[in-house]
Scaffold this motif. Structure first.
Motif, PDB file in Angstrom:
ATOM      1  N   GLU A  36       0.834  -1.199   0.000  1.00  0.00           N
ATOM      2  CA  GLU A  36       0.000   0.000   0.000  1.00  0.00           C
ATOM      3  C   GLU A  36       0.871   1.253   0.000  1.00  0.00           C
ATOM      4  O   GLU A  36       1.840   1.348   0.755  1.00  0.00           O
ATOM      5  CB  GLU A  36      -0.917   0.019   1.221  1.00  0.00           C
ATOM      6  CG  GLU A  36      -1.843   1.227   1.277  1.00  0.00           C
ATOM      7  CD  GLU A  36      -2.864   1.128   2.396  1.00  0.00           C
ATOM      8  OE1 GLU A  36      -3.525   2.142   2.696  1.00  0.00           O
ATOM      9  OE2 GLU A  36      -3.002   0.024   2.977  1.00  0.00           O
ATOM     10  N   VAL A  37       0.510   2.196  -0.843  1.00  0.00           N
ATOM     11  CA  VAL A  37       1.194   3.485  -0.927  1.00  0.00           C
ATOM     12  C   VAL A  37       0.157   4.576  -0.723  1.00  0.00           C
ATOM     13  O   VAL A  37      -0.938   4.520  -1.304  1.00  0.00           O
ATOM     14  CB  VAL A  37       1.890   3.675  -2.288  1.00  0.00           C
ATOM     15  CG1 VAL A  37       2.633   5.010  -2.326  1.00  0.00           C
ATOM     16  CG2 VAL A  37       2.846   2.531  -2.575  1.00  0.00           C
ATOM     17  N   GLU A  38       0.472   5.570   0.100  1.00  0.00           N
ATOM     18  CA  GLU A  38      -0.462   6.671   0.345  1.00  0.00           C
ATOM     19  C   GLU A  38       0.287   7.991   0.424  1.00  0.00           C
ATOM     20  O   GLU A  38       1.375   8.073   1.002  1.00  0.00           O
ATOM     21  CB  GLU A  38      -1.239   6.459   1.639  1.00  0.00           C
ATOM     22  CG  GLU A  38      -2.285   7.547   1.894  1.00  0.00           C
ATOM     23  CD  GLU A  38      -3.107   7.325   3.151  1.00  0.00           C
ATOM     24  OE1 GLU A  38      -4.049   8.091   3.392  1.00  0.00           O
ATOM     25  OE2 GLU A  38      -2.786   6.371   3.892  1.00  0.00           O
ATOM     26  N   VAL A  39      -0.332   9.011  -0.178  1.00  0.00           N
ATOM     27  CA  VAL A  39       0.188  10.375  -0.133  1.00  0.00           C
ATOM     28  C   VAL A  39      -0.842  11.260   0.543  1.00  0.00           C
ATOM     29  O   VAL A  39      -2.033  11.202   0.207  1.00  0.00           O
ATOM     30  CB  VAL A  39       0.459  10.910  -1.563  1.00  0.00           C
ATOM     31  CG1 VAL A  39       0.816  12.394  -1.524  1.00  0.00           C
ATOM     32  CG2 VAL A  39       1.567  10.110  -2.227  1.00  0.00           C
ATOM     33  N   GLN A  40      -0.416  12.062   1.507  1.00  0.00           N
ATOM     34  CA  GLN A  40      -1.292  13.045   2.148  1.00  0.00           C
ATOM     35  C   GLN A  40      -0.761  14.450   1.872  1.00  0.00           C
ATOM     36  O   GLN A  40       0.447  14.694   1.987  1.00  0.00           O
ATOM     37  CB  GLN A  40      -1.383  12.804   3.657  1.00  0.00           C
ATOM     38  CG  GLN A  40      -2.191  11.594   4.034  1.00  0.00           C
ATOM     39  CD  GLN A  40      -2.445  11.506   5.529  1.00  0.00           C
ATOM     40  OE1 GLN A  40      -2.009  12.350   6.303  1.00  0.00           O
ATOM     41  NE2 GLN A  40      -3.147  10.469   5.940  1.00  0.00           N
ATOM     42  N   TRP A  41      -1.684  15.334   1.513  1.00  0.00           N
ATOM     43  CA  TRP A  41      -1.342  16.714   1.165  1.00  0.00           C
ATOM     44  C   TRP A  41      -2.177  17.620   2.072  1.00  0.00           C
ATOM     45  O   TRP A  41      -3.380  17.408   2.226  1.00  0.00           O
ATOM     46  CB  TRP A  41      -1.682  16.950  -0.305  1.00  0.00           C
ATOM     47  CG  TRP A  41      -1.154  18.227  -0.879  1.00  0.00           C
ATOM     48  CD1 TRP A  41      -1.787  19.432  -0.905  1.00  0.00           C
ATOM     49  CD2 TRP A  41       0.093  18.426  -1.528  1.00  0.00           C
ATOM     50  NE1 TRP A  41      -1.000  20.373  -1.516  1.00  0.00           N
ATOM     51  CE2 TRP A  41       0.166  19.769  -1.912  1.00  0.00           C
ATOM     52  CE3 TRP A  41       1.176  17.579  -1.811  1.00  0.00           C
ATOM     53  CZ2 TRP A  41       1.260  20.317  -2.584  1.00  0.00           C
ATOM     54  CZ3 TRP A  41       2.262  18.110  -2.475  1.00  0.00           C
ATOM     55  CH2 TRP A  41       2.311  19.458  -2.852  1.00  0.00           C
ATOM     56  N   ARG A  42      -1.566  18.625   2.659  1.00  0.00           N
ATOM     57  CA  ARG A  42      -2.299  19.488   3.596  1.00  0.00           C
ATOM     58  C   ARG A  42      -1.912  20.940   3.391  1.00  0.00           C
ATOM     59  O   ARG A  42      -0.743  21.311   3.522  1.00  0.00           O
ATOM     60  CB  ARG A  42      -2.027  19.070   5.034  1.00  0.00           C
ATOM     61  CG  ARG A  42      -2.752  19.912   6.079  1.00  0.00           C
ATOM     62  CD  ARG A  42      -2.400  19.412   7.472  1.00  0.00           C
ATOM     63  NE  ARG A  42      -2.953  20.259   8.514  1.00  0.00           N
ATOM     64  CZ  ARG A  42      -4.175  20.130   9.011  1.00  0.00           C
ATOM     65  NH1 ARG A  42      -4.967  19.164   8.569  1.00  0.00           N
ATOM     66  NH2 ARG A  42      -4.607  20.937   9.955  1.00  0.00           N
ATOM     67  N   ASP A  43      -2.880  21.749   3.033  1.00  0.00           N
ATOM     68  CA  ASP A  43      -2.723  23.206   2.932  1.00  0.00           C
ATOM     69  C   ASP A  43      -1.479  23.601   2.138  1.00  0.00           C
ATOM     70  O   ASP A  43      -0.618  24.360   2.595  1.00  0.00           O
ATOM     71  CB  ASP A  43      -2.680  23.837   4.325  1.00  0.00           C
ATOM     72  CG  ASP A  43      -3.970  23.619   5.089  1.00  0.00           C
ATOM     73  OD1 ASP A  43      -5.015  23.465   4.439  1.00  0.00           O
ATOM     74  OD2 ASP A  43      -3.938  23.604   6.328  1.00  0.00           O
ATOM     75  N   GLY A  44      -1.398  23.049   0.933  1.00  0.00           N
ATOM     76  CA  GLY A  44      -0.340  23.462   0.021  1.00  0.00           C
ATOM     77  C   GLY A  44       0.984  22.768   0.187  1.00  0.00           C
ATOM     78  O   GLY A  44       1.955  23.096  -0.512  1.00  0.00           O
ATOM     79  N   ARG A  45       1.065  21.808   1.099  1.00  0.00           N
ATOM     80  CA  ARG A  45       2.340  21.134   1.337  1.00  0.00           C
ATOM     81  C   ARG A  45       2.147  19.621   1.435  1.00  0.00           C
ATOM     82  O   ARG A  45       1.099  19.152   1.881  1.00  0.00           O
ATOM     83  CB  ARG A  45       2.977  21.636   2.635  1.00  0.00           C
ATOM     84  CG  ARG A  45       3.289  23.115   2.641  1.00  0.00           C
ATOM     85  CD  ARG A  45       3.863  23.538   3.992  1.00  0.00           C
ATOM     86  NE  ARG A  45       5.108  22.821   4.285  1.00  0.00           N
ATOM     87  CZ  ARG A  45       5.766  22.949   5.426  1.00  0.00           C
ATOM     88  NH1 ARG A  45       5.289  23.746   6.388  1.00  0.00           N
ATOM     89  NH2 ARG A  45       6.895  22.279   5.616  1.00  0.00           N
ATOM     90  N   LEU A  46       3.187  18.920   1.037  1.00  0.00           N
ATOM     91  CA  LEU A  46       3.185  17.468   1.196  1.00  0.00           C
ATOM     92  C   LEU A  46       3.277  17.144   2.680  1.00  0.00           C
ATOM     93  O   LEU A  46       4.230  17.538   3.359  1.00  0.00           O
ATOM     94  CB  LEU A  46       4.363  16.852   0.443  1.00  0.00           C
ATOM     95  CG  LEU A  46       4.472  15.327   0.469  1.00  0.00           C
ATOM     96  CD1 LEU A  46       3.273  14.685  -0.217  1.00  0.00           C
ATOM     97  CD2 LEU A  46       5.779  14.888  -0.202  1.00  0.00           C
ATOM     98  N   GLU A  47       2.276  16.447   3.205  1.00  0.00           N
ATOM     99  CA  GLU A  47       2.213  16.138   4.625  1.00  0.00           C
ATOM    100  C   GLU A  47       2.891  14.812   4.959  1.00  0.00           C
ATOM    101  O   GLU A  47       3.643  14.694   5.924  1.00  0.00           O
ATOM    102  CB  GLU A  47       0.744  16.079   5.065  1.00  0.00           C
ATOM    103  CG  GLU A  47       0.524  15.704   6.515  1.00  0.00           C
ATOM    104  CD  GLU A  47       0.491  16.903   7.437  1.00  0.00           C
ATOM    105  OE1 GLU A  47       0.013  16.753   8.565  1.00  0.00           O
ATOM    106  OE2 GLU A  47       0.952  17.991   7.032  1.00  0.00           O
ATOM    107  N   LYS A  48       2.622  13.793   4.154  1.00  0.00           N
ATOM    108  CA  LYS A  48       3.157  12.465   4.468  1.00  0.00           C
ATOM    109  C   LYS A  48       3.127  11.579   3.235  1.00  0.00           C
ATOM    110  O   LYS A  48       2.202  11.640   2.435  1.00  0.00           O
ATOM    111  CB  LYS A  48       2.325  11.818   5.586  1.00  0.00           C
ATOM    112  CG  LYS A  48       2.842  10.467   6.042  1.00  0.00           C
ATOM    113  CD  LYS A  48       2.026   9.909   7.209  1.00  0.00           C
ATOM    114  CE  LYS A  48       0.677   9.442   6.790  1.00  0.00           C
ATOM    115  NZ  LYS A  48      -0.047   8.717   7.870  1.00  0.00           N
ATOM    116  N   VAL A  49       4.143  10.764   3.108  1.00  0.00           N
ATOM    117  CA  VAL A  49       4.165   9.701   2.112  1.00  0.00           C
ATOM    118  C   VAL A  49       4.478   8.411   2.849  1.00  0.00           C
ATOM    119  O   VAL A  49       5.443   8.346   3.612  1.00  0.00           O
ATOM    120  CB  VAL A  49       5.231   9.940   1.028  1.00  0.00           C
ATOM    121  CG1 VAL A  49       5.256   8.769   0.045  1.00  0.00           C
ATOM    122  CG2 VAL A  49       4.971  11.241   0.290  1.00  0.00           C
ATOM    123  N   SER A  50       3.654   7.422   2.652  1.00  0.00           N
ATOM    124  CA  SER A  50       3.893   6.142   3.332  1.00  0.00           C
ATOM    125  C   SER A  50       3.794   5.003   2.338  1.00  0.00           C
ATOM    126  O   SER A  50       3.000   5.043   1.399  1.00  0.00           O
ATOM    127  CB  SER A  50       2.884   5.940   4.475  1.00  0.00           C
ATOM    128  OG  SER A  50       1.557   5.868   3.979  1.00  0.00           O
TER     129      SER A  50
END
Length: 444
Positions: A36-50
């Motif tokens: 599993e791959v997940e990308v989180q983006w928050r308020d204009g910035r990359l928050e997390k990649v797992s």
């Protein structure tokens, strides 16, 4: 499919062979792996990649009339032999249960020879840039609907997963499955004039990337949903017609399906106990379990025990037709097993979309989400918090929240008066918009 068969099948077969060698009368094993791959983006910035790759083995052991289910993630041959030996020793210390056996081999027969189309080859070629771009475009679309600066924060995510399993039983079952899922979501918070910070979201899940709602549409809907909560008030208590949005209707359906399990029926913990063949809903309550739906989120050729998956009528014209009975509770209830859980739901749909149903509704409340609450599976009594919109003249009016609905399941489903044509594709429940008459709303 070759990767699943070559590696996972060998692990499952080895586990079953070891179990038999070390004293188990019967055994089954399911080896699985996921990436599993997940990308989180928050308020204009990359928050997390797992990124996570997991593998494991679950083994069901039947030893001297006793049963245990154990699991491990250490699949080395020497570790597996020690694990099986220790697990069998532990099983011998448990109480006997005469009903615990593998399913009768005849239940494995008749497995459909169909292509479920549940694996998207594109998943393997998705790049980090593509995943981040999807999440970034989700945020941009959500913020684009905000013309007055009311949105405070936007968190988006995009992910994909490949899962593969292989199951072997000592009495003749063997089979594997491999499938992909893609998921995307946008969570939006806004600032209300009175200082409140309402939050809303939208999401999409699909087997194939091309079936996922595009980032622009999904982000826009999430932003609109959040802004639509501004100025929400607690409506007046009343008995009104209730329309339930197709995305939210799954909460009601899950409260209906849970008491249909074999455990609930056998233990007399179900308001549907003894009602097989009886009318428990309106004529419009008509749905079945359809395991062979192409690209379905719950599609399968066999269930968790290896029982061949078949279409199963659940409700026909309001009449209860089946329970979810696995082999264990089938023996206790002295009835033929069906399956232990639902796959995909298939509804007898109506002819109108949500807008058409609201036009017919004239006055009432559209429920777009349920907040907390509970449902008693024994009595059928329920109480749920809701949010949504007042409907006036067949159109959406002011947003409402902090309200509750309450009643009894057997009464509620008899009040079903309309079913939409808009089955929600991003859930295995595939619920359409549902309309009920005479629902008790508690507010001011």
């Amino acid at each position: 499919m070759s990767t699943t068969k070559t590696n996972l099948s060998e692990v499952a077969q080895q586990a079953v062979a070891l179990a038999r060698q070390k004293g188990a009368s019967e055994a089954s094993a399911s080896a699985g792996r996921s990436r599993e791959v997940e990308v989180q983006w928050r308020d204009g910035r990359l928050e997390k990649v797992s990124e996570a790759t997991t593998r494991g083995l679950g083994v069901q052991l039947y030893v001297d009339g006793r049963y245990s289910a154990v699991s491990t993630s250490d699949l080395r041959p020497e570790a597996l032999e020690r694990f099986i030996s220790d697990s069998i020793a532990m099983t011998r210390a448990l109480a006997k249960d005469e009903y615990r056996r593998l399913p009768e081999p005849e239940l494995y027969e008749g497995r459909a020879l169909v292509d479920l189309s549940i694996e998207d080859p594109r998943q393997d070629s998705l790049t980090a840039d593509e995943r981040q771009r999807f999440a970034r475009e989700l945020e941009a679309a959500a913020r684009a609907v905000d013309l007055e600066g009311s949105i405070l924060s936007v968190t988006t995510s995009f992910g994909d997963v490949l899962r593969e399993t292989y199951r072997v039983s000592s009495n003749g079952f063997e089979g594997g499955m491999r499938g992909t899922q893609f998921f995307a979501s946008a969570d939006v918070s806004a600032r209300d004039s009175d200082g409140r910070r309402p939050e809303e979201s939208d999401f999409s899940v699909a087997r194939f990337f091309e079936d996922l709602t595009d980032a622009g549409t999904l982000g826009r809907r999430a932003g609109e949903r959040a802004l639509g909560r501004l100025g929400s008030t607690k409506g007046a208590s009343a008995v009104l017609p209730m329309a339930v949005d197709n995305r939210a209707a799954g909460r009601l359906v899950s409260m209906l399906l849970g008491p249909m399990s074999g455990a609930s029926i056998q233990q007399k913990r179900s308001f549907l106990d003894g009602k097989l063949g009886q009318k428990v809903g309106s004529e419009l309550l008509a749905l079945s379990d359809e395991p062979h739906l192409k690209r379905g989120l719950g599609s399968r050729l066999f269930d968790g025990e290896g029982i061949a998956a078949r279409p199963l009528p659940l409700f026909e014209a309001g009449m209860l037709r089946s329970y979810f009975i696995d082999s264990y509770y089938g023996r206790k209830l002295e009835t033929r097993p069906t399956t232990g859980s639902a796959s995909n739901l298939s509804w007898k749909l109506g002819t109108k979309d949500r807008a058409g149903l609201l036009a017919d509704l004239e006055e009432g409340i559209l429920v777009t989400g349920f907040l907390g609450g509970n449902s008693n599976g024994v009595t059928g009594d329920f109480s749920l918090g809701i949010q949504g919109f007042r409907v006036r003249g067949g159109k959406l009016a002011e947003p409402v929240g902090e309200m509750n609905i309450s009643g009894n399941q057997l009464d509620l489903w008899k009040r079903l008066v309309a079913v939409g044509n808009d089955a929600f594709a991003h859930s295995a429940m595939r619920t359409p918009t549902l309309v009920f008459e005479g629902v008790q709303f508690a507010g001011t």
